[in-house]
Design a protein around this motif. Structure first.
Motif, PDB file in Angstrom:
ATOM      1  N   THR A 292      10.080  33.639  23.668  1.00  0.00           N
ATOM      2  CA  THR A 292      10.270  32.147  22.906  1.00  0.00           C
ATOM      3  C   THR A 292       9.838  31.192  22.182  1.00  0.00           C
ATOM      4  OG1 THR A 292      11.972  32.863  24.933  1.00  0.00           O
ATOM      5  CG2 THR A 292      12.534  31.102  24.003  1.00  0.00           C
ATOM      6  N   ALA A 293       8.742  31.085  22.819  1.00  0.00           N
ATOM      7  CA  ALA A 293       8.240  29.876  22.248  1.00  0.00           C
ATOM      8  C   ALA A 293       7.444  30.822  20.862  1.00  0.00           C
ATOM      9  CB  ALA A 293       6.474  29.880  23.478  1.00  0.00           C
ATOM     10  N   ALA A 294       7.414  31.221  20.948  1.00  0.00           N
ATOM     11  CA  ALA A 294       6.496  32.326  19.152  1.00  0.00           C
ATOM     12  C   ALA A 294       7.897  31.776  18.376  1.00  0.00           C
ATOM     13  CB  ALA A 294       5.854  32.952  19.689  1.00  0.00           C
ATOM     14  N   LEU A 295       9.205  31.971  18.731  1.00  0.00           N
ATOM     15  CA  LEU A 295      10.481  32.009  17.527  1.00  0.00           C
ATOM     16  C   LEU A 295      10.408  30.725  16.727  1.00  0.00           C
ATOM     17  CD1 LEU A 295      13.790  32.518  19.565  1.00  0.00           C
ATOM     18  CD2 LEU A 295      12.431  34.748  18.407  1.00  0.00           C
ATOM     19  N   PRO A 296      10.302  31.898  15.756  1.00  0.00           N
ATOM     20  CA  PRO A 296       9.877  30.510  14.155  1.00  0.00           C
ATOM     21  C   PRO A 296      11.837  30.016  13.976  1.00  0.00           C
ATOM     22  CG  PRO A 296      10.224  32.517  13.206  1.00  0.00           C
ATOM     23  CD  PRO A 296       9.889  33.365  15.244  1.00  0.00           C
ATOM     24  N   ALA A 297      12.375  28.601  13.162  1.00  0.00           N
ATOM     25  CA  ALA A 297      12.914  28.887  12.720  1.00  0.00           C
ATOM     26  C   ALA A 297      13.973  29.502  12.307  1.00  0.00           C
ATOM     27  CB  ALA A 297      12.879  27.263  12.192  1.00  0.00           C
ATOM     28  N   ARG A 298      14.608  30.141  12.459  1.00  0.00           N
ATOM     29  CA  ARG A 298      15.579  30.613  11.819  1.00  0.00           C
ATOM     30  C   ARG A 298      16.518  30.132  11.234  1.00  0.00           C
ATOM     31  NH1 ARG A 298      18.218  34.597  15.104  1.00  0.00           N
ATOM     32  NH2 ARG A 298      19.884  34.535  14.428  1.00  0.00           N
ATOM     33  N   GLN A 299      17.052  31.376   9.485  1.00  0.00           N
ATOM     34  CA  GLN A 299      16.936  30.990   8.241  1.00  0.00           C
ATOM     35  C   GLN A 299      18.065  30.901   7.896  1.00  0.00           C
ATOM     36  OE1 GLN A 299      14.624  29.513   6.557  1.00  0.00           O
ATOM     37  NE2 GLN A 299      13.078  29.640   8.454  1.00  0.00           N
TER      38      GLN A 299
END
Length: 550
Positions: free
Chosen positions: A321-328
């Motif tokens: 969860t902490a590593a999730l980039p912003a969803r495009q």
């Protein structure tokens, strides 16, 4: 001065509160010390296998380790099936037993260490100078490796005076496996990037995720990715938001839900072993679905897994969860586009099957409406296991235990009740069992009634047959006589043990459950519902077994 048995009892009771068992020559002094000199609770059962089963069910329904105790010889060998089940299911418990004297075996002794080893269980033998230390070591081993352990007291050592009971540190508790290795961190980054890029992510959680306390973290990951959620049979209730959960994946899953699973882009499996039943014998996921697994196992547990993260479930999920980039993508989250409640719906069938007996699907659906909401369900093994798993929701993973399924055993249902009852004294314990396993375990019908009292009830799926065998081998044309059972009156058996027995031939007969649920648990009796069901209705998971084995 204290004897060896006192050292064992007092040390054990510092770390384990619940003990189940039978008294015999080999453990008499241990039990005497346990009851006279500790505050541990001892619950008597009527068969040695039941002692191990009760300790097993106690852990499965609470997460707290318990102990069992029996004598040596026949008392010990009677535990072997239950020990094998606990070993296969990786259930921590301590079995305190008598053993042959240090001078050598007597005519009635057997090699108990070899027998334990044969079912994958380690034995620690106490001596004259290390009884307390050996006891702590056994407890620590059980907790650290999540396995059953035998603690043996040789017959000629049990009464030996060895001084005051020493203070022994421990047991130690291993730290959760953190996702700190370089390879693990890289895998988490790849998984996070994948989850951010796909449109149809699925999270599938099992019992291991509950043991790791990963529920809240899974909820956060599901919300952050818009994932649909699902569980194994023993993971039900772990996700915080039921409105996005499609229920069980595998042979117990609803048809609509299983179709949806096959449309997932990526499936992240957390704390689940992906056995053949969960995997629907290889048909759970579509070929295009990327399957990732998060587990503490040394490697992926199924060939279908393409990406693996070896770490504690909670810590790994938090790291993803902490590593999730912003969803495009601006697309609506997948879970917002589904009707999970409709997808979870199961086929209920008519009230009666063609042979005039109850359709078990209709009975299970009606029971789901009537069973107390505070229920903890314990299940024996057999064909009938589908009905509770398909139709009876549970509030959390520890509220469903299936003792026997890991080892494919039946006959461990009734003694599961005392363990669950001691672990959950304020809940209603519901046993679901078949007539084959139910009659096999009748010795501990008394134990169930005596320990659970008005907070216990049993549902017996009585089809006068060993259903799994009828469905597999009967359909192949094998002789049916060994697969059939006389129609047993479980209501009468229950009454003989002090319970109230009700024979259920129509759905209206289940109304007694409605009134019983409204009564004061302190005043009402244990309830046995003897459901006269048709053997012609085959559970979906059994149809999958038939398909694979035909």
């Amino acid at each position: 001065m204290a004897i060896v048995s006192t050292h064992v009892a007092r040390t054990l009771a510092q770390h384990i509160h619940e003990v189940f068992g039978l008294m015999g020559n080999g453990n008499a002094y241990f039990l005497d010390a346990l009851l006279r000199e500790t505050d541990a609770t001892f619950s008597a059962v009527r068969h040695e296998a039941g002692a191990v089963v009760a300790a097993d069910a106690h852990f499965r329904t609470s997460g707290r380790i318990a102990a069992a105790t029996t004598t040596y010889g026949a008392g010990f060998t009677n535990t072997l099936t239950a020990l094998a089940e606990a070993a296969q299911a990786r259930i921590p418990l301590v079995l305190v037993v008598g053993d042959e004297p240090t001078s050598g075996p007597r005519p009635w002794d057997v090699d108990q260490i070899a027998m334990s080893s044969a079912v994958g269980v380690r034995t620690y033998t106490v001596g004259r100078i290390d009884a307390a230390a050996a006891t702590v070591t056994a407890i620590e081993h059980a907790l650290a490796y999540r396995v059953p352990v035998v603690l043996a007291i040789p017959y000629d050592v049990a009464q030996r005076e060895i001084g005051e009971v020493p203070t022994v540190p421990g047991p130690g508790h291993p730290a959760p496996l953190a996702p700190t290795a370089d390879f693990t961190r890289a895998a988490i980054e790849r998984l996070a990037s994948l989850l951010a890029a796909v449109e149809r992510p699925l999270l599938l959680a099992g019992h291991g995720a509950w043991l790791a306390g990963a529920g809240p973290a899974l909820g956060e990951l599901a919300a952050a990715t818009g994932a649909v959620t699902s569980t194994t049979a023993l993971g039900r209730g772990i996700f915080p938001e039921a409105r996005f959960d499609i229920g069980i994946s595998g042979g117990f899953g609803a048809p609509g839900a299983m179709e949806l699973v096959r449309s997932a882009d990526v499936a992240v499996v957390v704390g689940a072993g992906l056995n053949q039943f969960t995997m629907r014998f290889g048909e759970l996921f579509a070929p295009h679905t990327a399957v990732w697994q998060i587990d503490t196992a040394a490697s992926a547990t199924n060939a279908r897994v393409g990406g693996f993260v070896r770490a504690d479930a909670r810590l790994a999920v938090e790291a993803v969860t902490a590593a999730l980039p912003a969803r495009q993508s601006a697309v609506q989250p997948w879970r917002e586009s589904i009707d999970a409640s409709a997808l979870r719906a199961q086929v209920t069938g008519p009230e009666l099957a063609e042979d005039g007996l109850l359709d078990p699907r209709a009975a299970a659906a009606r029971l789901a409406e009537l069973l107390p909401e505070d229920r903890v369900v314990v299940s024996d093994g057999g064909h009938f296991i589908a009905w509770a798993n398909m139709y009876w929701p549970v509030a959390a993973p520890h509220r469903m235990a299936m003792v026997g399924t890991a080892y494919q055993s039946i006959g461990l249902g009734w003694p599961s009740v005392p363990g669950a009852a001691r672990a959950n004294p304020d809940s209603t314990i519901v046993l679901t069992t078949g007539d084959g396993g139910g009659v096999m375990a009748l010795a501990d019908l008394d134990s169930a009634v005596r320990t659970a009292g008005g907070r216990g009830l049993a549902v017996v799926w009585n089809d006068a047959a060993y259903g799994a065998e009828v469905n597999l081998y009967g359909l192949k044309g094998l002789a049916a006589e060994p697969m059939l059972i006389d129609r047993i009156d479980f209501a009468a058996y229950g009454a003989a043990a002090g319970a109230e027995g009700v024979v259920v031939r129509r759905l209206e007969d289940l109304e007694r459950l409605r009134t019983w649920s409204r009564e004061d648990p302190a005043e009402r009796p244990f309830l046995v519902l003897d459901l006269q069901i048709s053997r012609s209705v085959i559970a979906p998971y059994q149809e999958e077994v038939i398909r694979v084995n035909s």
